[in-house]
Each structure stands twice: as C-alpha cells, then as structure tokens.
Design a protein around this motif. Sequence first.
Motif, PDB file in Angstrom:
ATOM      1  N   GLN A  43      37.084  77.721  60.804  1.00 46.61           N
ATOM      2  CA  GLN A  43      36.132  78.833  60.756  1.00 46.61           C
ATOM      3  C   GLN A  43      34.933  78.555  61.652  1.00 46.61           C
ATOM      4  OE1 GLN A  43      34.948  79.760  56.751  1.00 46.61           O
ATOM      5  NE2 GLN A  43      33.697  81.508  57.347  1.00 46.61           N
ATOM      6  N   LEU A  44      34.390  77.344  61.577  1.00 47.28           N
ATOM      7  CA  LEU A  44      33.262  76.971  62.427  1.00 47.28           C
ATOM      8  C   LEU A  44      33.666  76.994  63.903  1.00 47.28           C
ATOM      9  CD1 LEU A  44      30.366  75.937  62.780  1.00 47.28           C
ATOM     10  CD2 LEU A  44      31.207  73.618  62.339  1.00 47.28           C
ATOM     11  N   THR A  45      34.890  76.591  64.194  1.00 49.74           N
ATOM     12  CA  THR A  45      35.385  76.615  65.573  1.00 49.74           C
ATOM     13  C   THR A  45      35.359  78.033  66.138  1.00 49.74           C
ATOM     14  OG1 THR A  45      36.834  74.716  65.150  1.00 49.74           O
ATOM     15  CG2 THR A  45      37.349  76.089  67.071  1.00 49.74           C
ATOM     16  N   ARG A  46      35.826  78.986  65.341  1.00 48.43           N
ATOM     17  CA  ARG A  46      35.853  80.376  65.803  1.00 48.43           C
ATOM     18  C   ARG A  46      34.437  80.889  66.060  1.00 48.43           C
ATOM     19  NH1 ARG A  46      39.958  80.552  61.805  1.00 48.43           N
ATOM     20  NH2 ARG A  46      38.541  81.442  60.248  1.00 48.43           N
ATOM     21  N   TYR A  47      33.507  80.551  65.176  1.00 49.38           N
ATOM     22  CA  TYR A  47      32.119  80.983  65.359  1.00 49.38           C
ATOM     23  C   TYR A  47      31.543  80.394  66.647  1.00 49.38           C
ATOM     24  CZ  TYR A  47      31.873  82.780  60.553  1.00 49.38           C
ATOM     25  OH  TYR A  47      32.066  83.496  59.401  1.00 49.38           O
ATOM     26  N   CYS A  48      31.720  79.094  66.849  1.00 49.20           N
ATOM     27  CA  CYS A  48      31.115  78.440  68.012  1.00 49.20           C
ATOM     28  C   CYS A  48      31.730  78.943  69.313  1.00 49.20           C
ATOM     29  CB  CYS A  48      31.257  76.921  67.897  1.00 49.20           C
ATOM     30  SG  CYS A  48      30.146  76.181  66.670  1.00 49.20           S
ATOM     31  N   GLU A  49      33.052  79.166  69.316  1.00 49.45           N
ATOM     32  CA  GLU A  49      33.690  79.701  70.521  1.00 49.45           C
ATOM     33  C   GLU A  49      33.103  81.061  70.883  1.00 49.45           C
ATOM     34  OE1 GLU A  49      37.853  79.704  69.678  1.00 49.45           O
ATOM     35  OE2 GLU A  49      38.125  77.614  70.278  1.00 49.45           O
ATOM     36  N   LEU A  50      32.870  81.901  69.873  1.00 48.94           N
ATOM     37  CA  LEU A  50      32.302  83.218  70.127  1.00 48.94           C
ATOM     38  C   LEU A  50      30.846  83.123  70.565  1.00 48.94           C
ATOM     39  CD1 LEU A  50      32.722  86.313  69.980  1.00 48.94           C
ATOM     40  CD2 LEU A  50      31.913  86.204  67.614  1.00 48.94           C
ATOM     41  N   LEU A  51      30.044  82.333  69.868  1.00 50.15           N
ATOM     42  CA  LEU A  51      28.624  82.224  70.176  1.00 50.15           C
ATOM     43  C   LEU A  51      28.386  81.635  71.564  1.00 50.15           C
ATOM     44  CD1 LEU A  51      27.439  80.913  66.694  1.00 50.15           C
ATOM     45  CD2 LEU A  51      26.867  83.132  67.683  1.00 50.15           C
ATOM     46  N   ASN A  52      29.263  80.729  71.980  1.00 45.73           N
ATOM     47  CA  ASN A  52      29.086  80.095  73.284  1.00 45.73           C
ATOM     48  C   ASN A  52      29.429  81.016  74.448  1.00 45.73           C
ATOM     49  OD1 ASN A  52      28.053  77.304  73.282  1.00 45.73           O
ATOM     50  ND2 ASN A  52      29.712  76.938  71.826  1.00 45.73           N
ATOM     51  N   ARG A  53      29.950  82.199  74.155  1.00 46.11           N
ATOM     52  CA  ARG A  53      30.172  83.197  75.203  1.00 46.11           C
ATOM     53  C   ARG A  53      28.884  83.948  75.539  1.00 46.11           C
ATOM     54  NH1 ARG A  53      35.525  86.053  72.596  1.00 46.11           N
ATOM     55  NH2 ARG A  53      36.798  84.157  72.381  1.00 46.11           N
ATOM     56  N   ASP A  54      27.873  83.807  74.672  1.00 47.30           N
ATOM     57  CA  ASP A  54      26.596  84.489  74.877  1.00 47.30           C
ATOM     58  C   ASP A  54      25.674  83.575  75.682  1.00 47.30           C
ATOM     59  OD1 ASP A  54      24.108  85.695  74.749  1.00 47.30           O
ATOM     60  OD2 ASP A  54      24.314  86.301  72.657  1.00 47.30           O
ATOM     61  N   PRO A  55      25.357  83.937  76.916  1.00 42.08           N
ATOM     62  CA  PRO A  55      24.519  83.056  77.750  1.00 42.08           C
ATOM     63  C   PRO A  55      23.116  82.845  77.192  1.00 42.08           C
ATOM     64  CG  PRO A  55      24.795  85.215  78.789  1.00 42.08           C
ATOM     65  CD  PRO A  55      25.734  85.171  77.631  1.00 42.08           C
ATOM     66  N   LEU A  56      22.675  83.744  76.302  1.00 44.13           N
ATOM     67  CA  LEU A  56      21.351  83.583  75.698  1.00 44.13           C
ATOM     68  C   LEU A  56      21.355  82.540  74.579  1.00 44.13           C
ATOM     69  CD1 LEU A  56      20.205  87.321  75.495  1.00 44.13           C
ATOM     70  CD2 LEU A  56      19.639  85.619  77.245  1.00 44.13           C
ATOM     71  N   LEU A  57      22.539  82.202  74.088  1.00 39.22           N
ATOM     72  CA  LEU A  57      22.649  81.224  73.002  1.00 39.22           C
ATOM     73  C   LEU A  57      23.226  79.887  73.479  1.00 39.22           C
ATOM     74  CD1 LEU A  57      24.098  83.468  70.142  1.00 39.22           C
ATOM     75  CD2 LEU A  57      21.718  82.763  70.444  1.00 39.22           C
ATOM     76  N   ALA A  58      24.178  79.937  74.382  1.00 39.67           N
ATOM     77  CA  ALA A  58      24.885  78.728  74.813  1.00 39.67           C
ATOM     78  C   ALA A  58      23.935  77.729  75.479  1.00 39.67           C
ATOM     79  CB  ALA A  58      26.007  79.108  75.773  1.00 39.67           C
ATOM     80  N   PRO A  59      24.189  76.428  75.266  1.00 41.14           N
ATOM     81  CA  PRO A  59      25.289  75.879  74.467  1.00 41.14           C
ATOM     82  C   PRO A  59      24.944  75.835  72.977  1.00 41.14           C
ATOM     83  CG  PRO A  59      24.050  74.091  75.460  1.00 41.14           C
ATOM     84  CD  PRO A  59      23.427  75.363  75.961  1.00 41.14           C
ATOM     85  N   VAL A  60      25.919  76.174  72.140  1.00 39.00           N
ATOM     86  CA  VAL A  60      25.757  76.132  70.688  1.00 39.00           C
ATOM     87  C   VAL A  60      26.600  74.981  70.149  1.00 39.00           C
ATOM     88  CG1 VAL A  60      26.043  77.379  68.520  1.00 39.00           C
ATOM     89  CG2 VAL A  60      25.424  78.631  70.604  1.00 39.00           C
ATOM     90  N   ARG A  61      25.975  74.060  69.415  1.00 34.98           N
ATOM     91  CA  ARG A  61      26.746  72.996  68.791  1.00 34.98           C
ATOM     92  C   ARG A  61      26.962  73.324  67.326  1.00 34.98           C
ATOM     93  NH1 ARG A  61      23.922  68.767  66.015  1.00 34.98           N
ATOM     94  NH2 ARG A  61      21.643  68.979  66.084  1.00 34.98           N
ATOM     95  N   GLY A  62      27.957  72.701  66.718  1.00 33.33           N
ATOM     96  CA  GLY A  62      28.305  73.013  65.339  1.00 33.33           C
ATOM     97  C   GLY A  62      28.073  71.860  64.389  1.00 33.33           C
ATOM     98  N   ILE A  63      27.706  72.201  63.163  1.00 36.64           N
ATOM     99  CA  ILE A  63      27.594  71.218  62.084  1.00 36.64           C
ATOM    100  C   ILE A  63      28.406  71.728  60.901  1.00 36.64           C
ATOM    101  CG2 ILE A  63      26.069  70.152  60.380  1.00 36.64           C
ATOM    102  CD1 ILE A  63      23.883  70.053  62.428  1.00 36.64           C
ATOM    103  N   PHE A  64      29.284  70.871  60.394  1.00 41.78           N
ATOM    104  CA  PHE A  64      30.094  71.190  59.216  1.00 41.78           C
ATOM    105  C   PHE A  64      29.470  70.476  58.023  1.00 41.78           C
ATOM    106  CE2 PHE A  64      34.232  70.720  56.780  1.00 41.78           C
ATOM    107  CZ  PHE A  64      34.286  72.065  56.424  1.00 41.78           C
ATOM    108  N   ALA A  65      28.918  71.256  57.089  1.00 39.91           N
ATOM    109  CA  ALA A  65      28.158  70.692  55.969  1.00 39.91           C
ATOM    110  C   ALA A  65      28.851  71.033  54.653  1.00 39.91           C
ATOM    111  CB  ALA A  65      26.735  71.244  55.966  1.00 39.91           C
TER     112      ALA A  65
END
Length: 234
Positions: free
Chosen positions: A174-196
């Motif tokens: 689930q986190l992978t899908r979110y990060c892949e999508l968010l990293n397509r946005d140049p205003l947000l990228a790069p986005v790193r993920g944390i699994f908590a």
Amino acid sequence: MRIIVADCSAEYSGRLNASLPLAKRVLLIKADNSLLIFSELGSYKPLNWMAAPCTIKDITPDHADDDAETEVPQKVIRASADKSNDVLEVTLQHIYSDETYDLGEDPGLIKDGVEDHLQKYLAEQIERIGEGTTLVRREYPTAIGPVDIMAIDASGKHVAIEIKRNGGIDGVEQLTRYCELLNRDPLLAPVRGIFAAQTITPQARVLAQDRGFDCLILDYDEMKGTEDDFLRLF
C-alpha cells in the motif's frame, strides 16, 4: 475479480525461483491484474503471487484438454511484471470453475480505534520520525486513497507515512503504491516512505527495506502517555 478453481501447477522465475506442484487451488485475478494463488489450508496469505503492475496473458494451447492426467493443459495463465523480468506462469490442467465478478468501488478500510489513535499520536509527536520534521497533514489525499500522514523532514523532503497496528506485506504494498503516485508530482518529489506499526513481520521489514522505506515501531502506551500530562510527571 476473476476467481478460478482448478487443478494447477505454477512456476515463478526472476529475482527468485519457486514452484508449486499440481494440486487443486484457487486463483484470484484482481482488476489491477494482480494474480494470487491460494490453497485450502494455511493462513490468509497466498502460496505465490504476482503483484501489480503486471500484464496477464490467458493462453489456450493447441489440443488443449481438461484431463489432469495428460501433459497438455486446459489453459495457461502468465503474469509478467511490468518493471522487472519476473514471471509467474500457472498451468491449469483441469478447471472446475472460472467466474468473473464486478465488486464495484470499495469504500476502503475503516481503521479500528488503536490504528486511528496511533495516527493521531504520531501526527502530534511527528519528531519521532526525525528531529526537525514538520507535519503537513493527516489523511493526505491522493487519487488512490489518503496517505495516513504526510510530513516534511529536516532536509525539506516530503515523507509519506503508512500506519498499521500489525504491519504486514500488504501494508508495504500500500505504501509503495502511494509513493509511486506521489513521486510523479514534481512539486512533491522526491517522496520517501516510512512504514510504521506496533509490530512488523520479518517479511514486511525485508520488503520495506528493499523498497527503500524506513520502518518505525510505535509503542502505543508510550505515545499515549506522552500526551497525558499526568503520565508525563513520571
């Protein structure tokens, strides 16, 4: 959702190699082309699977028959990963049932009390993920659902945080899908993920680290106590 009950065998090749001998099993093919193989016994986890994004090919070989004793199968289903050379090929010797159902739009998971409170406490104590981190918002909206917490770390990089009570492989996906999508946005990228999570399975930890995510164990009682003025006296 396509559900197939069949006598089948399977071969997975790519970054790892694995095989399943001929037996009666259930195959699930989801709308995103994810392919999962289940047996009658065991836990909720599939015996083998190919996660999206992938491509499904439904192959009917020449002289196909439904006799499980012959070498020629009734059908072959091949799932090929879009971003690697991984292939899961399922050979169906005899098909008992092959049905497709439209499940409609799913409203998503409703978090239980503990998971919701973990999100609340971590948002209030966001520096637990690193000194200098600031909160953007809880339930950060995306086209595929809300990210539990979006933050910005001390270096100015966006951080997407997925929170679970018990962290398994599904949460990492689930986190992978979110990060892949968010990293397509140049205003947000790069986005790193944390699994908590309160607990993280060894398999989920390995997968998270392979995807480049950090893992964070959350102590519910400690986080709750930090919020409580009385408990902070001790």
